[in-house]
Design a protein around this motif. Structure first.
Motif, short mmCIF file in Angstrom:
data_model
loop_
_atom_site.label_atom_id
_atom_site.label_comp_id
_atom_site.label_asym_id
_atom_site.label_seq_id
_atom_site.Cartn_x
_atom_site.Cartn_y
_atom_site.Cartn_z
N GLY A 266 2.18 1.86 -3.43
CA GLY A 266 1.17 2.50 -4.26
C GLY A 266 1.05 3.99 -3.99
O GLY A 266 0.92 4.80 -4.93
N GLY B 157 4.64 -1.87 -9.75
CA GLY B 157 4.61 -0.42 -9.81
C GLY B 157 5.29 0.12 -11.05
O GLY B 157 4.84 1.11 -11.65
N ALA C 298 5.37 -5.65 -5.21
CA ALA C 298 4.61 -4.43 -5.48
C ALA C 298 5.44 -3.42 -6.26
O ALA C 298 4.92 -2.69 -7.11
CB ALA C 298 4.11 -3.82 -4.17
N TYR D 56 0.83 -1.20 0.00
CA TYR D 56 0.00 0.00 0.00
C TYR D 56 0.87 1.25 0.00
O TYR D 56 0.57 2.23 -0.69
CB TYR D 56 -0.91 -0.02 1.23
CG TYR D 56 -2.07 0.96 1.16
CD1 TYR D 56 -3.25 0.61 0.52
CD2 TYR D 56 -1.98 2.22 1.75
CE1 TYR D 56 -4.31 1.50 0.46
CE2 TYR D 56 -3.04 3.11 1.69
CZ TYR D 56 -4.20 2.74 1.05
OH TYR D 56 -5.25 3.62 0.99
#
Length: 284
Positions: free
Chosen positions: A97, A164, A160, A94
């Motif tokens: 992000g 990304g 992630a 998270y």
């Protein structure tokens, strides 16, 4: 239920997100410092919990390899309760992000130039290496305590980060064929019901598995057929669920937001002008 734990995690991330969004927008240095602090916290917590409870994870791996189902179930329950579902061990992606969104907004606002071919090449190589390593590089590995601790502390943030990069190059218009595939118009209807698919897919799986009266034979053909059947059924049920619950709520939210949103001055002036003209007597 067995997969809704992430809804609770995601809600907690949403609640604290203004702490990052406001600081990243108003005070970038403070925002980046907060992100760095939370990255360090989630890394340290994952590392420490794994290191402290290494016996659970080593037993889980060993029981999985040798088929000790009862012991494996006990180890899995402990693993899930201690590490797997906790928000402070899950917040890493998270944060990635949030960092990516902040950078894209700042880059757009500053009209930054396009990436050169060397940057794109290096970025794709690094991202591909990270994603493939996370997915296939540690298969059937017997980790030591320190290795397992680093693995749990870094694996989700690394994955992630690789995703990304894919999102970033697609957003800035340099994703090439990947962007063409992900932007394919045929994907749009399915993308609108992915969340409902997430909510209902396990229910469909449990209904199938709990109602089966025979053992499932794990052959390649059986798995392909079962996968396609579950996929089609999941999206069919997700479509009905979305039409019954998600779409009406979103429409209601839009109506309320439009009703409460302040009207722009130009709209008010245009409305007054239109009303005045309509009230004037027409020329004979």
């Amino acid at each position: 239920m067995g997969w809704t734990w992430y809804l609770a995690d995601d809600m907690q991330f949403y609640v604290i997100s203004p702490l990052f969004l406001i600081t990243l927008w108003r005070r970038p240095k403070v925002g980046y410092s907060l992100l760095g602090l939370f990255f360090c916290i989630t890394f340290a917590w994952n590392f420490g919990v794994t290191y402290e409870n290494y016996g659970i994870y080593s037993l889980l791996t060993r029981d999985l390899l040798f088929g000790n189902i009862n012991k494996m179930s006990y180890s899995m329950a402990n693993y899930i309760d201690i590490l797997y579902v906790k928000p402070y061990t899950r917040i890493g992606p998270y944060l990635v992000g949030l960092l990516l969104a902040s950078y894209v907004c700042r880059r757009t606002r500053n009209n930054s130039p396009s990436l050169n071919w060397l940057t794109l090449l290096v970025g794709w190589i690094v991202a591909s290496f990270i994603l493939l390593t996370c997915k296939f590089g540690f298969h059937d590995q017997d980790f030591t305590n320190v290795e397992a601790s680093f693995y749990n502390a870094l694996i989700r943030v690394a994955f992630a980060s690789g995703l990304g990069w894919v999102i970033f190059v697609c957003v800035v218009g340099q994703g090439g064929v990947v962007n063409s595939i992900l932007s394919w118009k045929a994907m749009i209807p399915l993308s609108r019901i992915t969340y409902c698919s997430y909510l209902v897919h396990r229910i469909i799986l449990m209904i199938y598995l709990n109602s089966s009266r025979e053992l499932i034979i794990y052959t390649d053909s059986n798995m392909v057929i079962l996968y396609l059947a579950i996929l089609v059924m999941t999206y069919a049920v997700a479509l009905v669920t979305s039409l019954l619950f998600e779409v009406p709520v979103l429409r209601l939210e839009t109506l309320i937001r439009n009703k409460l949103a302040p009207r722009k001055e130009t709209d008010i002036t245009l409305t007054k002008t239109t009303t005045r003209i309509s009230n004037e007597p027409s020329e004979k």
